[in-house]
Scaffold this active site. Sequence first.
Site, short mmCIF file in Angstrom:
data_model
loop_
_atom_site.label_atom_id
_atom_site.label_comp_id
_atom_site.label_asym_id
_atom_site.label_seq_id
_atom_site.Cartn_x
_atom_site.Cartn_y
_atom_site.Cartn_z
N ILE A 167 43.24 36.38 34.40
CA ILE A 167 42.18 35.62 33.73
C ILE A 167 42.48 34.12 33.77
O ILE A 167 43.45 33.64 33.14
CB ILE A 167 42.01 36.12 32.27
CG1 ILE A 167 41.83 37.64 32.25
CG2 ILE A 167 40.85 35.38 31.60
CD1 ILE A 167 40.71 38.18 33.12
N CYS A 242 26.89 36.34 35.04
CA CYS A 242 27.80 35.18 34.91
C CYS A 242 28.51 34.94 36.25
O CYS A 242 28.67 33.80 36.69
CB CYS A 242 28.85 35.42 33.84
SG CYS A 242 28.16 35.77 32.22
N GLU A 367 35.83 36.47 42.14
CA GLU A 367 34.36 36.42 42.10
C GLU A 367 33.76 37.33 43.19
O GLU A 367 32.74 37.00 43.79
CB GLU A 367 33.83 35.00 42.32
CG GLU A 367 34.48 33.94 41.49
CD GLU A 367 33.98 33.96 40.07
OE1 GLU A 367 32.99 34.68 39.80
OE2 GLU A 367 34.57 33.25 39.24
C1 LIG Z 1 43.79 33.27 40.86
C2 LIG Z 1 42.84 34.30 40.34
C3 LIG Z 1 42.03 34.01 39.25
C4 LIG Z 1 41.17 34.98 38.74
N1 LIG Z 1 40.40 34.69 37.62
C5 LIG Z 1 39.68 35.69 37.03
C6 LIG Z 1 38.99 35.45 35.79
O1 LIG Z 1 38.97 34.32 35.28
N2 LIG Z 1 38.38 36.49 35.18
C7 LIG Z 1 38.35 37.76 35.72
O2 LIG Z 1 37.78 38.65 35.09
N3 LIG Z 1 39.00 38.01 36.90
C8 LIG Z 1 39.65 37.01 37.56
N4 LIG Z 1 40.32 37.25 38.75
C9 LIG Z 1 40.34 38.61 39.28
C10 LIG Z 1 39.50 38.82 40.54
O3 LIG Z 1 38.14 38.76 40.24
C11 LIG Z 1 39.94 40.13 41.16
O4 LIG Z 1 41.24 39.94 41.69
C12 LIG Z 1 38.98 40.63 42.24
O5 LIG Z 1 37.77 41.09 41.68
C13 LIG Z 1 39.60 41.75 43.08
O6 LIG Z 1 40.15 42.73 42.27
P1 LIG Z 1 41.64 43.28 42.55
O7 LIG Z 1 42.53 42.11 42.70
O8 LIG Z 1 41.94 44.27 41.51
O9 LIG Z 1 41.56 43.95 43.96
P2 LIG Z 1 41.04 45.44 44.29
O10 LIG Z 1 39.71 45.66 43.68
O11 LIG Z 1 42.12 46.41 43.98
O12 LIG Z 1 40.86 45.33 45.86
C14 LIG Z 1 41.94 45.37 46.79
C15 LIG Z 1 41.36 45.35 48.20
O13 LIG Z 1 40.53 46.50 48.38
C16 LIG Z 1 39.24 46.11 48.78
N5 LIG Z 1 38.23 47.04 48.25
C17 LIG Z 1 38.04 47.41 46.96
N6 LIG Z 1 36.99 48.24 46.88
C18 LIG Z 1 36.53 48.41 48.14
C19 LIG Z 1 35.44 49.14 48.71
N7 LIG Z 1 34.60 49.90 47.98
N8 LIG Z 1 35.27 49.07 50.07
C20 LIG Z 1 36.07 48.29 50.82
N9 LIG Z 1 37.09 47.57 50.35
C21 LIG Z 1 37.31 47.62 49.02
C22 LIG Z 1 39.07 44.71 48.21
O14 LIG Z 1 38.03 44.00 48.87
C23 LIG Z 1 40.44 44.14 48.44
O15 LIG Z 1 40.56 43.72 49.78
C24 LIG Z 1 41.13 36.26 39.33
C25 LIG Z 1 41.92 36.54 40.46
C26 LIG Z 1 42.77 35.57 40.96
C27 LIG Z 1 43.61 35.89 42.16
#
Ligand SMILES: Cc1cc2nc3c(=O)[nH]c(=O)nc-3n(C[C@H](O)[C@H](O)[C@H](O)COP(=O)(O)OP(=O)(O)OC[C@H]3O[C@@H](n4cnc5c(N)ncnc54)[C@H](O)[C@@H]3O)c2cc1C
Length: 388
Positions: A167, A242, A367
């Site tokens: 976050i 959002c 995002e």
């Molecule tokens: C620096 C940073 C700041 C952030 N800030 C916020 C914030 O302020 N608030 C917040 O809520 N979140 C925040 N996030 C979280 C961010 O939104 C998530 O990291 C992102 O949505 C991906 O989720 P995950 O990292 O769990 O990856 P996962 O969902 O586990 O995905 C891992 C990989 O699998 C792929 N994948 C997943 N599902 C599928 C599918 N159905 N088909 C094909 N490929 C797929 C993804 O594209 C990715 O390549 C932040 C992340 C970072 C790194």
Amino acid sequence: MTPPNALDFLDLDHLLSEEERLIRDTTRGFVADRILPEIAGWFERGELPRELAKELGDLGLLGMHLEGYGCAGTNAVSYGLACLELEAGDSGARSFVSVQGSLAMYPIWKYGSEAQKRRWLPPMAAGEVVGCFGLTEPDFGSNPAGMRTSARRHGGDWVLNGTKMWITNGGIADVAVVWARTDDGVRGFLVPAGTPGFSTRDIGRKLSLRASVTSELVLEDCRLPGDAVLPEVRGMRGPLSCLDEARFGIIWGSMGAARACFQSALAYATTRVQFDRPIGGFQLTQQKLADMLVELSKGTLLALHLGRMKDEGRLAPEQVSLGKLNNVREALAIARAARTILGANGVTLEYPVIRHANNLESVLTYEGTSEVHSLILGQAVTGLAAFT
Ligand SMILES: Cc1cc2nc3c(=O)[nH]c(=O)nc-3n(C[C@H](O)[C@H](O)[C@H](O)COP(=O)(O)OP(=O)(O)OC[C@H]3O[C@@H](n4cnc5c(N)ncnc54)[C@H](O)[C@@H]3O)c2cc1C
């Protein structure tokens, strides 16, 4: 005719209003004076000074595209231009403004009660109060609808339990917008810092977006009054709307990072001499610069086009996905190509390129990852969902 300006090759400046140019130039000046001289050190130490919030507020950049409650009420293109200039400084600065304006203030502005708006929005617009947006969980990133964080009624109160991960601004926020599962679907809650049962833990060892605080939010029997819930939205529509706002800022911001990399590579190519001539005189370097110029120009034009559509109220979420997917992907390609032009200097913080390249790895993921945006576009054109 003289050749076009390399940094605005398609003369997009001509398409901006006087007010839009003023906002862009003011933000650019702030980045030059306040961010660029310090950013390498902030990135190295992994910090973003808290007092920057107040300075960004004084400039009117926090929640700038919202109307009333101390917000500047600009159009979407102006907001986009500010994001572009901020991210030409660093993605961390743009992330701060995106999270504050689009992820924390926007849900309060759009879905909050009158009392919530009056309490939170004016100090947030001024940068006196910092917000964050808690949607992602350790086990639910791309699929936030699976979230486990829950909010249950206890008499007139709500009791929240769960963990939010990754976050932005979490550890420095005065208020967290937390999305939680209830008997009535997913709902948004305003959780002030210091509420018993609510704690944060900053995530260390990040090699990307280092000038940005990223934290875990922990809710353990965190009791909130009945009026802590955002009354006007239920379901995933709340957080997803959002994200759409913030993704719009990324479409622009990523082109700011790309422009900074292109500018740096161009300057280096014309001054660095190898084999008795500037490396910019070699065809292979010119190929890289030409490709960078084409994608930077197209991406910025796309951002402006989508911005005009947003200002006309006809920008669809799928079109935002197209912009986010294209512009972040191309910005990253530009940053990587720029890094090669700088040779060994491309891996140090003496130049902005590796910092931008590293930052853009996070921007590619948050995002909505590039894969998720590809699936959104795939569904839009085929009518077939391929998420599960
Ligand atoms: C620096 C940073 C700041 C952030 N800030 C916020 C914030 O302020 N608030 C917040 O809520 N979140 C925040 N996030 C979280 C961010 O939104 C998530 O990291 C992102 O949505 C991906 O989720 P995950 O990292 O769990 O990856 P996962 O969902 O586990 O995905 C891992 C990989 O699998 C792929 N994948 C997943 N599902 C599928 C599918 N159905 N088909 C094909 N490929 C797929 C993804 O594209 C990715 O390549 C932040 C992340 C970072 C790194």
